[in-house]
Design an enzyme around this catalytic site. Structure first.
Site, PDB file in Angstrom:
ATOM      1  N   ASP A  23      51.905  37.469  30.126  1.00  0.00           N
ATOM      2  CA  ASP A  23      51.676  38.589  31.056  1.00  0.00           C
ATOM      3  C   ASP A  23      52.761  39.665  30.976  1.00  0.00           C
ATOM      4  O   ASP A  23      52.632  40.724  31.598  1.00  0.00           O
ATOM      5  CB  ASP A  23      51.601  38.065  32.498  1.00  0.00           C
ATOM      6  CG  ASP A  23      50.397  37.159  32.709  1.00  0.00           C
ATOM      7  OD1 ASP A  23      49.409  37.308  31.967  1.00  0.00           O
ATOM      8  OD2 ASP A  23      50.448  36.299  33.604  1.00  0.00           O
ATOM      9  N   ARG A  29      47.639  27.951  43.290  1.00  0.00           N
ATOM     10  CA  ARG A  29      47.653  26.481  43.348  1.00  0.00           C
ATOM     11  C   ARG A  29      48.039  25.990  44.743  1.00  0.00           C
ATOM     12  O   ARG A  29      47.651  24.901  45.156  1.00  0.00           O
ATOM     13  CB  ARG A  29      48.611  25.941  42.280  1.00  0.00           C
ATOM     14  CG  ARG A  29      48.002  26.120  40.854  1.00  0.00           C
ATOM     15  CD  ARG A  29      49.049  26.391  39.819  1.00  0.00           C
ATOM     16  NE  ARG A  29      48.537  26.411  38.453  1.00  0.00           N
ATOM     17  CZ  ARG A  29      48.129  27.534  37.815  1.00  0.00           C
ATOM     18  NH1 ARG A  29      48.158  28.720  38.418  1.00  0.00           N
ATOM     19  NH2 ARG A  29      47.705  27.464  36.565  1.00  0.00           N
ATOM     20  N   SER A  46      46.117  27.557  27.012  1.00  0.00           N
ATOM     21  CA  SER A  46      45.785  28.282  28.238  1.00  0.00           C
ATOM     22  C   SER A  46      46.010  27.386  29.447  1.00  0.00           C
ATOM     23  O   SER A  46      45.376  26.334  29.591  1.00  0.00           O
ATOM     24  CB  SER A  46      44.323  28.735  28.209  1.00  0.00           C
ATOM     25  OG  SER A  46      43.904  29.071  29.519  1.00  0.00           O
ATOM     26  N   GLY A  91      41.129  36.185  37.308  1.00  0.00           N
ATOM     27  CA  GLY A  91      40.794  35.239  36.244  1.00  0.00           C
ATOM     28  C   GLY A  91      41.281  33.837  36.558  1.00  0.00           C
ATOM     29  O   GLY A  91      40.615  32.847  36.238  1.00  0.00           O
ATOM     30  N   ARG A 127      48.864  45.350  35.579  1.00  0.00           N
ATOM     31  CA  ARG A 127      50.129  45.267  34.822  1.00  0.00           C
ATOM     32  C   ARG A 127      50.335  46.480  33.908  1.00  0.00           C
ATOM     33  O   ARG A 127      51.470  46.889  33.656  1.00  0.00           O
ATOM     34  CB  ARG A 127      50.209  43.960  34.023  1.00  0.00           C
ATOM     35  CG  ARG A 127      50.227  42.728  34.925  1.00  0.00           C
ATOM     36  CD  ARG A 127      50.721  41.488  34.226  1.00  0.00           C
ATOM     37  NE  ARG A 127      50.286  40.300  34.932  1.00  0.00           N
ATOM     38  CZ  ARG A 127      50.883  39.790  36.010  1.00  0.00           C
ATOM     39  NH1 ARG A 127      51.961  40.357  36.512  1.00  0.00           N
ATOM     40  NH2 ARG A 127      50.405  38.702  36.590  1.00  0.00           N
ATOM     41  N   ARG A 143      44.715  44.583  26.791  1.00  0.00           N
ATOM     42  CA  ARG A 143      46.091  45.073  26.965  1.00  0.00           C
ATOM     43  C   ARG A 143      46.732  45.487  25.655  1.00  0.00           C
ATOM     44  O   ARG A 143      47.558  46.408  25.625  1.00  0.00           O
ATOM     45  CB  ARG A 143      46.956  44.000  27.644  1.00  0.00           C
ATOM     46  CG  ARG A 143      46.633  43.861  29.102  1.00  0.00           C
ATOM     47  CD  ARG A 143      47.551  42.903  29.835  1.00  0.00           C
ATOM     48  NE  ARG A 143      47.188  42.880  31.243  1.00  0.00           N
ATOM     49  CZ  ARG A 143      47.433  41.879  32.073  1.00  0.00           C
ATOM     50  NH1 ARG A 143      48.064  40.796  31.627  1.00  0.00           N
ATOM     51  NH2 ARG A 143      47.078  41.955  33.339  1.00  0.00           N
ATOM     52  N   ARG A 197      35.212  38.856  31.126  1.00  0.00           N
ATOM     53  CA  ARG A 197      36.200  37.939  30.527  1.00  0.00           C
ATOM     54  C   ARG A 197      35.560  36.601  30.133  1.00  0.00           C
ATOM     55  O   ARG A 197      34.624  36.130  30.777  1.00  0.00           O
ATOM     56  CB  ARG A 197      37.382  37.763  31.496  1.00  0.00           C
ATOM     57  CG  ARG A 197      38.101  39.095  31.681  1.00  0.00           C
ATOM     58  CD  ARG A 197      39.275  38.985  32.597  1.00  0.00           C
ATOM     59  NE  ARG A 197      40.300  38.114  32.066  1.00  0.00           N
ATOM     60  CZ  ARG A 197      41.387  37.760  32.745  1.00  0.00           C
ATOM     61  NH1 ARG A 197      41.560  38.187  33.973  1.00  0.00           N
ATOM     62  NH2 ARG A 197      42.282  36.978  32.187  1.00  0.00           N
ATOM     63  N   SER A 213      50.728  32.604  40.192  1.00  0.00           N
ATOM     64  CA  SER A 213      50.143  31.340  39.701  1.00  0.00           C
ATOM     65  C   SER A 213      50.365  30.219  40.718  1.00  0.00           C
ATOM     66  O   SER A 213      49.461  29.436  41.021  1.00  0.00           O
ATOM     67  CB  SER A 213      50.797  30.937  38.378  1.00  0.00           C
ATOM     68  OG  SER A 213      50.458  31.840  37.370  1.00  0.00           O
TER      69      SER A 213
HETATM   70  C1  S3P Z   1      47.752  31.875  34.510  1.00  0.00           C
HETATM   71  C2  S3P Z   1      47.725  31.625  33.168  1.00  0.00           C
HETATM   72  C3  S3P Z   1      47.737  32.688  32.145  1.00  0.00           C
HETATM   73  C4  S3P Z   1      48.159  34.038  32.714  1.00  0.00           C
HETATM   74  C5  S3P Z   1      47.536  34.330  34.036  1.00  0.00           C
HETATM   75  C6  S3P Z   1      47.859  33.241  35.046  1.00  0.00           C
HETATM   76  C7  S3P Z   1      47.709  30.745  35.461  1.00  0.00           C
HETATM   77  O1  S3P Z   1      46.428  32.804  31.607  1.00  0.00           O
HETATM   78  O2  S3P Z   1      47.849  35.067  31.812  1.00  0.00           O
HETATM   79  O3  S3P Z   1      47.975  35.568  34.544  1.00  0.00           O
HETATM   80  O4  S3P Z   1      48.024  30.935  36.646  1.00  0.00           O
HETATM   81  O5  S3P Z   1      47.361  29.636  35.031  1.00  0.00           O
HETATM   82  P1  S3P Z   1      45.947  31.839  30.400  1.00  0.00           P
HETATM   83  O6  S3P Z   1      46.164  30.472  30.821  1.00  0.00           O
HETATM   84  O7  S3P Z   1      44.496  32.128  30.205  1.00  0.00           O
HETATM   85  O8  S3P Z   1      46.780  32.265  29.226  1.00  0.00           O
END
Ligand code: S3P
Length: 435
Positions: A316, A26, A164, A93, A391, A347, A121, A22
């Site tokens: 996760d 960023r 989220s 995603g 995962r 999952r 998705r 994550s």
């Molecule tokens: C993430 C947020 C989560 C997580 C993903 C990474 C992120 O998803 O499942 O692996 O980096 O912001 P959600 O925000 O959709 O729950």
């Protein structure tokens, strides 16, 4: 095809866990829209992160990937150029949701595409609130491929409909390039890496805690000022090793510089409830992120009950937590796991299906997962169904090392999306994986 076989000795030694996924995304996005040069160390060099890197390179940002660091020359909030090709985000995603927000407020159009999994998705969770800001999409029933018509947006006052961090971050990125003060309210707090990094890049962002809610105020059009970044190691990736050490006899494993951000550390709290022997040393803060060093010892785990509020703090980690629960001495219930159905695979269904085939009693009732290792059922199949989910593949690789029968894990090439060295790193500390 990955084959995971029983180990005889424990999991021992020190393992270097790669950079947080994550934070790595960023660490590409924020420097790319700041004004000046950023040096990043310990960036996760995985396929998902390279999707984000390629996206910004195709929009004319100079990103240099070196052996020991990454250098990004940002030219400011409005300096991106239209990509002359579609932006392919592969399996990622996070790239898809965050870039949808960022690109909807640029002055050019973009097209996002993804692989089979990403194209299934949901995207409406991010496009709907962006449409309130005036964003425009051609959106194929709210899935990728997605055409984004870049536009001048207007500020938003919005309460997130679901917890989220991806949606929240996408909206923050849109608001950064929008006149006026936007407010994004999250009733349930989610991972806050975007806010932490933007604060350090001197964005005009304020977070007010109102009871248990976060009110995030973003005053747009303020240029970001670069700060060098050292990416901490990923607790989500560490979790596979933590559980491997806990469930196997004679294990003692250490891992350094692991991200312990309290919006992300649900797995440690859950394992603590299960009486795991995990010691955290040398807690400190780097770039606003809490980190620490972990020591893990073999433990006799008991089951636990987790309420739905836990889910967003460790979404996760349920696949690997389920493996820990499968070897505990009492049953576990994990509640409110609906979001697991829309991750890289369904999952929730794959955990149930694969645990059952491995001879572990489990069932899903609504959005809750029950695992009862005390009920004996006979193993059905030693072929794991991964649906190409990294995962799921890594979790059942840990399962196979404990189970006593070889597990065959297809789709293991997807492990590269988040943890390219997983197999070698695990074998180095006593794992028994072969390809
Ligand atoms: C993430 C947020 C989560 C997580 C993903 C990474 C992120 O998803 O499942 O692996 O980096 O912001 P959600 O925000 O959709 O729950």
């Amino acid at each position: 095809m990955l084959v995971s076989s029983k180990i005889v000795n424990g999991i021992n030694g020190t393992v270097k866990i790669p950079g947080d996924k994550s934070i790595s995304h960023r660490s590409i996005i924020i420097p790319s829209i700041s004004k000046g040069v950023t040096q990043i160390s310990n960036l996760l060099k995985s396929e998902d992160v390279f999707r984000t890197v390629n996206a910004f390179q195709s929009m004319n940002v100079n990103i240099q990937i070196n052996k020991d660091d990454v250098i990004i020359e940002g030219k400011g909030l409005n300096s991106l150029n239209k990509s002359d090709k579609v932006i392919d985000l592969g399996n990622s995603g996070t790239s898809a949701r965050l870039l949808t927000g960022l690109l909807s407020s640029q002055n050019f159009d973009s097209i996002l595409v993804g692989d089979t999994s990403l194209s299934k998705r949901p995207m409406a969770r991010i496009t709907k609130p962006l449409e309130i800001m005036g964003a425009k999409f051609d959106n194929n029933h709210n899935k990728l491929p997605l055409k984004i018509y870049g536009k001048k947006l207007h500020k938003i006052d919005y309460e997130l409909e679901l917890p989220s961090a991806q949606v929240k971050s996408g909206l923050i990125f849109a608001a950064l390039n929008t006149d006026g003060k936007s407010r994004i309210i999250e009733k349930k707090i989610t991972r806050n890496h975007t806010e932490i990094m933007l604060e350090s890049f001197e964005a005009d962002i304020k977070i007010n805690q109102v009871d248990s809610e976060n009110h995030i105020f973003v005053n747009g059009k303020k240029e970001l000022v670069p700060k060098n970044i050292s990416v901490p190691s990923d607790l989500s990736s560490a979790s596979f090793f933590i559980v491997a050490a806990l469930i196997n006899k004679n294990s003692f494993l250490t891992m350094k510089n692991i991200n312990l951000n309290p919006t992300r550390d649900g797995i440690l709290k859950a394992l603590n409830l299960m009486q795991a022997n995990i010691q955290i040393n040398n807690k400190r803060t780097t770039n606003g992120e809490l980190v620490g060093d972990l020591e893990i010892k073999t433990s006799e785990l008991k089951g636990c009950e987790l309420e739905s509020d836990n889910a967003r703090l460790m979404i996760d980690e349920y696949p690997i937590l389920s493996i820990a629960a499968a070897f505990a001495k009492s049953p576990s219930i994990f509640k409110g796991l609906g979001e697991l159905k829309v991750k890289e695979s369904n999952r929730l269904d794959l955990i149930r299906h694969n645990l059952y085939n491995c001879g572990i009693f489990c069932k899903v009732s609504g959005e809750d997962l029950y695992i009862d290792p005390t009920k004996k059922i006979s193993p059905k199949k030693n072929q794991i169904k991964t649906d190409n989910d990294h995962r799921i593949a890594m979790s059942f690789a840990i399962m196979g090392m404990k189970l006593g029968v070889d597990l065959y894990i297809p789709g293991s090439e997807f492990i590269k999306t988040s943890f390219p060295n997983f197999i070698v790193s695990l074998n180095n500390v006593g794992g028994n994986l072969s390809e």
